[in-house]
Scaffold this motif. Sequence first.
Motif, PDB file in Angstrom:
ATOM      1  N   GLU A 299     -46.852   9.673 -56.892  1.00  0.00           N
ATOM      2  CA  GLU A 299     -48.167  10.079 -57.413  1.00  0.00           C
ATOM      3  C   GLU A 299     -49.302   9.293 -56.766  1.00  0.00           C
ATOM      4  OE1 GLU A 299     -50.622   9.870 -61.658  1.00  0.00           O
ATOM      5  OE2 GLU A 299     -48.441   9.585 -61.674  1.00  0.00           O
ATOM      6  N   PHE A 300     -49.094   7.991 -56.561  1.00  0.00           N
ATOM      7  CA  PHE A 300     -50.161   7.126 -56.053  1.00  0.00           C
ATOM      8  C   PHE A 300     -50.034   6.787 -54.570  1.00  0.00           C
ATOM      9  CE2 PHE A 300     -50.460   6.473 -60.598  1.00  0.00           C
ATOM     10  CZ  PHE A 300     -51.825   6.464 -60.801  1.00  0.00           C
ATOM     11  N   HIS A 301     -49.011   7.313 -53.884  1.00  0.00           N
ATOM     12  CA  HIS A 301     -48.801   7.029 -52.454  1.00  0.00           C
ATOM     13  C   HIS A 301     -48.757   5.519 -52.186  1.00  0.00           C
ATOM     14  CE1 HIS A 301     -49.588  11.293 -51.579  1.00  0.00           C
ATOM     15  NE2 HIS A 301     -50.546  11.189 -52.484  1.00  0.00           N
ATOM     16  N   THR A 302     -48.099   4.813 -53.065  1.00  0.00           N
ATOM     17  CA  THR A 302     -48.112   3.353 -53.037  1.00  0.00           C
ATOM     18  C   THR A 302     -47.517   2.779 -51.763  1.00  0.00           C
ATOM     19  OG1 THR A 302     -47.896   3.445 -55.437  1.00  0.00           O
ATOM     20  CG2 THR A 302     -47.538   1.300 -54.397  1.00  0.00           C
ATOM     21  N   ARG A 303     -46.482   3.401 -51.236  1.00  0.00           N
ATOM     22  CA  ARG A 303     -45.839   2.851 -50.039  1.00  0.00           C
ATOM     23  C   ARG A 303     -46.780   2.870 -48.830  1.00  0.00           C
ATOM     24  NH1 ARG A 303     -39.815   2.028 -49.004  1.00  0.00           N
ATOM     25  NH2 ARG A 303     -39.826   1.295 -46.884  1.00  0.00           N
ATOM     26  N   ASP A 304     -47.742   3.798 -48.824  1.00  0.00           N
ATOM     27  CA  ASP A 304     -48.651   3.931 -47.694  1.00  0.00           C
ATOM     28  C   ASP A 304     -49.657   2.789 -47.584  1.00  0.00           C
ATOM     29  OD1 ASP A 304     -47.411   6.366 -47.139  1.00  0.00           O
ATOM     30  OD2 ASP A 304     -48.849   7.490 -48.358  1.00  0.00           O
TER      31      ASP A 304
ATOM     32  N   LYS B 223     -32.301  11.540 -61.640  1.00  0.00           N
ATOM     33  CA  LYS B 223     -33.463  11.781 -60.775  1.00  0.00           C
ATOM     34  C   LYS B 223     -34.147  13.110 -61.066  1.00  0.00           C
ATOM     35  CE  LYS B 223     -33.833   9.718 -56.831  1.00  0.00           C
ATOM     36  NZ  LYS B 223     -33.685   9.338 -55.421  1.00  0.00           N
ATOM     37  N   THR B 224     -33.554  13.935 -61.944  1.00  0.00           N
ATOM     38  CA  THR B 224     -34.204  15.191 -62.325  1.00  0.00           C
ATOM     39  C   THR B 224     -35.097  15.005 -63.548  1.00  0.00           C
ATOM     40  OG1 THR B 224     -32.414  15.943 -63.800  1.00  0.00           O
ATOM     41  CG2 THR B 224     -32.234  16.516 -61.447  1.00  0.00           C
ATOM     42  N   ARG B 225     -35.026  13.835 -64.188  1.00  0.00           N
ATOM     43  CA  ARG B 225     -35.822  13.555 -65.389  1.00  0.00           C
ATOM     44  C   ARG B 225     -36.512  12.202 -65.219  1.00  0.00           C
ATOM     45  NH1 ARG B 225     -31.910  13.631 -70.021  1.00  0.00           N
ATOM     46  NH2 ARG B 225     -33.784  13.236 -71.221  1.00  0.00           N
ATOM     47  N   PRO B 226     -37.832  12.201 -65.080  1.00  0.00           N
ATOM     48  CA  PRO B 226     -38.545  10.937 -64.892  1.00  0.00           C
ATOM     49  C   PRO B 226     -38.217   9.917 -65.984  1.00  0.00           C
ATOM     50  CG  PRO B 226     -40.035  12.775 -64.558  1.00  0.00           C
ATOM     51  CD  PRO B 226     -38.741  13.342 -65.098  1.00  0.00           C
ATOM     52  N   PHE B 227     -38.089   8.656 -65.560  1.00  0.00           N
ATOM     53  CA  PHE B 227     -37.923   7.515 -66.450  1.00  0.00           C
ATOM     54  C   PHE B 227     -36.674   7.626 -67.332  1.00  0.00           C
ATOM     55  CE2 PHE B 227     -42.518   8.656 -66.108  1.00  0.00           C
ATOM     56  CZ  PHE B 227     -42.808   7.807 -65.057  1.00  0.00           C
ATOM     57  N   THR B 228     -35.580   8.101 -66.728  1.00  0.00           N
ATOM     58  CA  THR B 228     -34.341   8.300 -67.474  1.00  0.00           C
ATOM     59  C   THR B 228     -33.198   7.548 -66.808  1.00  0.00           C
ATOM     60  OG1 THR B 228     -35.111  10.508 -68.113  1.00  0.00           O
ATOM     61  CG2 THR B 228     -32.768  10.033 -68.418  1.00  0.00           C
TER      62      THR B 228
ATOM     63  N   SER C  93     -34.968   2.118 -57.650  1.00  0.00           N
ATOM     64  CA  SER C  93     -35.799   2.451 -58.801  1.00  0.00           C
ATOM     65  C   SER C  93     -35.620   3.874 -59.304  1.00  0.00           C
ATOM     66  CB  SER C  93     -37.274   2.199 -58.472  1.00  0.00           C
ATOM     67  OG  SER C  93     -37.484   0.823 -58.312  1.00  0.00           O
ATOM     68  N   GLY C  94     -34.928   4.705 -58.534  1.00  0.00           N
ATOM     69  CA  GLY C  94     -34.596   6.051 -59.008  1.00  0.00           C
ATOM     70  C   GLY C  94     -35.762   6.782 -59.632  1.00  0.00           C
ATOM     71  N   SER C  95     -35.506   7.389 -60.786  1.00  0.00           N
ATOM     72  CA  SER C  95     -36.530   8.216 -61.437  1.00  0.00           C
ATOM     73  C   SER C  95     -37.607   7.385 -62.119  1.00  0.00           C
ATOM     74  CB  SER C  95     -35.876   9.160 -62.452  1.00  0.00           C
ATOM     75  OG  SER C  95     -35.340   8.447 -63.557  1.00  0.00           O
ATOM     76  N   PHE C  96     -37.533   6.071 -62.018  1.00  0.00           N
ATOM     77  CA  PHE C  96     -38.560   5.208 -62.600  1.00  0.00           C
ATOM     78  C   PHE C  96     -39.673   4.962 -61.582  1.00  0.00           C
ATOM     79  CE2 PHE C  96     -35.276   4.809 -65.622  1.00  0.00           C
ATOM     80  CZ  PHE C  96     -35.800   4.273 -66.794  1.00  0.00           C
ATOM     81  N   GLY C  97     -39.445   4.104 -60.608  1.00  0.00           N
ATOM     82  CA  GLY C  97     -40.483   3.741 -59.646  1.00  0.00           C
ATOM     83  C   GLY C  97     -40.908   4.881 -58.739  1.00  0.00           C
ATOM     84  N   HIS C  98     -39.948   5.708 -58.336  1.00  0.00           N
ATOM     85  CA  HIS C  98     -40.266   6.763 -57.370  1.00  0.00           C
ATOM     86  C   HIS C  98     -41.263   7.775 -57.933  1.00  0.00           C
ATOM     87  CE1 HIS C  98     -36.880   6.105 -54.340  1.00  0.00           C
ATOM     88  NE2 HIS C  98     -36.808   5.110 -55.202  1.00  0.00           N
ATOM     89  N   THR C  99     -41.168   8.069 -59.210  1.00  0.00           N
ATOM     90  CA  THR C  99     -42.052   9.054 -59.834  1.00  0.00           C
ATOM     91  C   THR C  99     -43.505   8.625 -59.700  1.00  0.00           C
ATOM     92  OG1 THR C  99     -40.313   9.679 -61.404  1.00  0.00           O
ATOM     93  CG2 THR C  99     -42.580  10.235 -62.011  1.00  0.00           C
ATOM     94  N   VAL C 100     -43.803   7.397 -60.048  1.00  0.00           N
ATOM     95  CA  VAL C 100     -45.179   6.897 -59.999  1.00  0.00           C
ATOM     96  C   VAL C 100     -45.601   6.605 -58.555  1.00  0.00           C
ATOM     97  CG1 VAL C 100     -46.757   5.150 -60.899  1.00  0.00           C
ATOM     98  CG2 VAL C 100     -44.867   5.939 -62.298  1.00  0.00           C
TER      99      VAL C 100
ATOM    100  N   VAL D   3     -46.377   1.284 -60.685  1.00  0.00           N
ATOM    101  CA  VAL D   3     -45.079   1.313 -60.005  1.00  0.00           C
ATOM    102  C   VAL D   3     -44.296   0.053 -60.361  1.00  0.00           C
ATOM    103  CG1 VAL D   3     -43.883   1.269 -57.768  1.00  0.00           C
ATOM    104  CG2 VAL D   3     -45.853   2.790 -58.110  1.00  0.00           C
ATOM    105  N   TRP D   4     -44.964  -1.110 -60.311  1.00  0.00           N
ATOM    106  CA  TRP D   4     -44.304  -2.359 -60.699  1.00  0.00           C
ATOM    107  C   TRP D   4     -43.753  -2.255 -62.120  1.00  0.00           C
ATOM    108  CZ3 TRP D   4     -45.370  -5.339 -64.895  1.00  0.00           C
ATOM    109  CH2 TRP D   4     -44.560  -6.470 -65.036  1.00  0.00           C
ATOM    110  N   TYR D   5     -44.562  -1.729 -63.023  1.00  0.00           N
ATOM    111  CA  TYR D   5     -44.153  -1.626 -64.426  1.00  0.00           C
ATOM    112  C   TYR D   5     -42.886  -0.780 -64.558  1.00  0.00           C
ATOM    113  CZ  TYR D   5     -44.126  -0.456 -69.341  1.00  0.00           C
ATOM    114  OH  TYR D   5     -43.741  -0.257 -70.635  1.00  0.00           O
ATOM    115  N   GLN D   6     -42.848   0.362 -63.903  1.00  0.00           N
ATOM    116  CA  GLN D   6     -41.687   1.248 -64.023  1.00  0.00           C
ATOM    117  C   GLN D   6     -40.459   0.659 -63.335  1.00  0.00           C
ATOM    118  OE1 GLN D   6     -41.391   3.597 -66.090  1.00  0.00           O
ATOM    119  NE2 GLN D   6     -43.541   3.754 -66.639  1.00  0.00           N
ATOM    120  N   ALA D   7     -40.633   0.063 -62.154  1.00  0.00           N
ATOM    121  CA  ALA D   7     -39.488  -0.549 -61.465  1.00  0.00           C
ATOM    122  C   ALA D   7     -38.930  -1.699 -62.304  1.00  0.00           C
ATOM    123  CB  ALA D   7     -39.906  -1.044 -60.079  1.00  0.00           C
TER     124      ALA D   7
END
Length: 185
Positions: free
Chosen positions: A63-68, A17-22, A53-60, A87-91
């Motif tokens: 950024e986009f406030h998708t949950r809101d 979670k300290t490194r995006p997409f890892t 989704s850890g450092s994958f979905g959460h990062t994006v 977000v879908w792509y990363q998750a």
Amino acid sequence: MDELIFLKLGGSLITDKTRPFTARADVLAALAGQIAQTLRENPGLKLVLGHCSGSFGHTVAKEFHTRDGIKAGLGTAAEYWNGFARVWYQASALNRIVIEALITAGVPALTFSPAASVISRHGKVERWDLSPLQFGLDAGLVPVVYGDVIFDDVLGGTILSTVDLFEFLARSMHPRQILLAGLEG
């Protein structure tokens, strides 16, 4: 007699979670091996696996406030839906890594993508046809779900976590146990 167990793999466990997409490939391989061994040793066990989704979905998503939801008024509709798709792509990218580890270990895992089958209302599951998931379980497969973007009757779109999905599944499927695997922090 078959027994049903839900197992959630937390984002802090399977990603850095300290490194995006890892992804933490070593941890995923070890977990997949343990799951495969457990299934071999317990032929009556039925497992539904969920992962965050850890450092994958959460990062994006951040950024986009998708949950809101689109109704939150953050940016334009086009910006929101672009973020939703990202977000879908990363998750789903992390899900592919999880599935690869499971298949490599000999687990007959099959993803049941929430984005393609769940509709929510105000961020709560409203509709989800569980027939395909149940067919998968009955066939001896390990259904895999994960925190994902969801179309929402009120918000337009949002994110449902693995916990949100498991809450709905538990009311319908009545697992004997729900196991949560993760790291603090």
